[in-house]
Scaffold this active site. Structure first.
Site, PDB file in Angstrom:
ATOM      1  N   HIS A 134     -31.970 107.848  21.479  1.00  0.00           N
ATOM      2  CA  HIS A 134     -32.001 106.773  22.486  1.00  0.00           C
ATOM      3  C   HIS A 134     -32.913 107.188  23.637  1.00  0.00           C
ATOM      4  CE1 HIS A 134     -28.238 105.604  20.467  1.00  0.00           C
ATOM      5  NE2 HIS A 134     -28.417 104.397  20.979  1.00  0.00           N
ATOM      6  N   LYS A 149     -30.306 107.350  28.697  1.00  0.00           N
ATOM      7  CA  LYS A 149     -28.949 107.104  28.183  1.00  0.00           C
ATOM      8  C   LYS A 149     -28.084 108.348  28.420  1.00  0.00           C
ATOM      9  CE  LYS A 149     -26.235 105.549  24.187  1.00  0.00           C
ATOM     10  NZ  LYS A 149     -25.439 104.517  24.873  1.00  0.00           N
TER      11      LYS A 149
END
Ligand SMILES: NC(=O)c1ccc[n+]([C@@H]2O[C@H](COP(=O)([O-])OP(=O)(O)OC[C@H]3O[C@@H](n4cnc5c(N)ncnc54)[C@H](O)[C@@H]3O)[C@@H](O)[C@H]2O)c1
Ligand SMILES: O=C(O)C1=N[C@H](C(=O)O)CCC1
Length: 321
Positions: A204, A208
């Protein structure tokens, strides 16, 4: 260590993470073709569609902005305020014709209670950060897209309040369907993969903070299928250079992507199974979130006895466009 033989002629003994380098360029565009049509192609609310006020928290972030834009395009009434983190408070953001005033987290319960008075049927959408998941929502009707935080506490507080909420770490309908399939698979064939070894990789955007909530849900299915898994072993990739070179994330999605790989190997290495879902950008989540808000609004209007929903409910009742 990188195997260059076609996948059907080999059962790779190497970490699937390393094999991502080989998958990279070729696999990514194909996987990304699952993304929803660009938001710009959406039109305003059509005949028979609903409209109600929607307030989007985290509008200074990628998801919040994408949801606010999708809300306008779907004909919803965007409330001109949004909560964000302290450092963004001075900002105003224009979405469509609406200037959204950004308020700090401290304003959450006090300053904006007037919004609930002015818009009693407002649906609040939250895309902020894990540390705000357990903050009290000033309005009881909400769609929680933010991942992380204390999830048990989140469910308990909604249950205790007897209000309506839709909570999901995954708003993309194609991924929601994949997770549902895994759940049904596990329910129908428990223990099928006993003795197998599971590797999980998720990549990600660097911002994140938490582990993928979707990966946690899929792993729970593998556990029912007979494969115990220690969450600490999950490979979480947040480094943009690795994402470009090894995972094969297209450059334009480095700031917003969710690539997942689950790899099962039998104890004697004679069989292996691999599952992937790779999404670039925010559009499938933004569209799913608007579907969720419309669904929740309808449940509130009909005073449905069930109060807490997830995206499988939305999909099953045909609300996902
Ligand atoms: N459910 C889903 O399908 C889905 C999809 C994508 C992202 N997410 C989750 O949504 C969240 C946001 O993702 P993003 O990509 O937009 O991140 P982002 O970093 O681009 O945006 C987050 C925004 O929240 C604000 N914020 C940070 N801390 C806050 C706080 N304590 N109170 C209020 N606002 C705060 C930031 O200022 C920023 O504007 C993450 O938890 C992410 O994992 C969920
Ligand atoms: O942060 C993200 O980006 C995403 N998070 C969700 C998760 O934690 O699983 C899924 C969608 C993308």
């Amino acid at each position: 260590m990188l195997s260059l033989r076609p996948p059907h002629t080999t059962f790779p003994r190497t970490s699937p993470w390393l094999r991502w380098g080989r998958l990279g360029g070729a696999a990514a565009p194909h996987c990304l073709s699952a993304a929803a049509p660009a938001l710009a192609r959406e039109t305003a609310a059509g005949p028979g569609s609903v409209s109600f006020p929607i307030l989007v928290n985290g509008c200074t972030g990628k998801m919040g902005l994408a949801v606010a834009e999708a809300a306008v395009l779907r004909g919803l009434h965007l409330v001109p305020v949004s909560f964000s983190s302290r450092e963004k408070v001075k900002e105003t953001i224009q979405v469509g014709q609406t200037d959204i005033r950004i308020c700090g987290p401290s304003a959450r319960e006090d300053d904006l209670s007037s919004v609930a008075d002015e818009f009693p049927d407002v649906i609040v959408v939250d895309y902020t950060a894990p540390d705000s998941v357990n903050c009290k929502q000033f309005n009881p009707l909400f769609v929680m897209g933010t991942t992380g935080g204390d999830r048990q506490l989140l469910y308990k507080s909604v249950q205790d309040s007897k209000n309506y909420a839709l909570i999901s770490p995954q708003m993309g309908k194609q991924v929601v369907a994949f997770v549902a399939l895994m759940r049904i698979f596990a329910e129908q064939f428990p223990g099928t993969y006993s003795g197998y070894h599971l590797e999980v990789l998720e990549s990600h955007q660097a911002s994140k903070k938490d582990t993928s909530g979707t990966a946690k849900d899929v792993i729970a299915c593998f556990e029912k299928l007979g494969v115990p898994y220690d969450m600490n072993r999950m490979v979480k990739i947040r480094d943009p250079e690795q994402q470009l070179e090894m995972v094969g994330v297209p450059e334009e999605h480095i700031d917003g992507h969710a690539f997942h790989l689950y790899h099962l190997t039998s104890s004697d290495d004679s069989a292996s199974f691999e599952f992937q879902h790779n999404v670039g950008g925010r559009s499938i989540y933004a569209e799913g979130t608007i579907d969720a808000a419309i669904f929740l609004h309808s449940k509130v209007q009909s005073k449905d006895s069930k109060r807490i929903y997830n995206m499988e409910d939305v999909s099953r009742e045909g609300y996902m466009r």
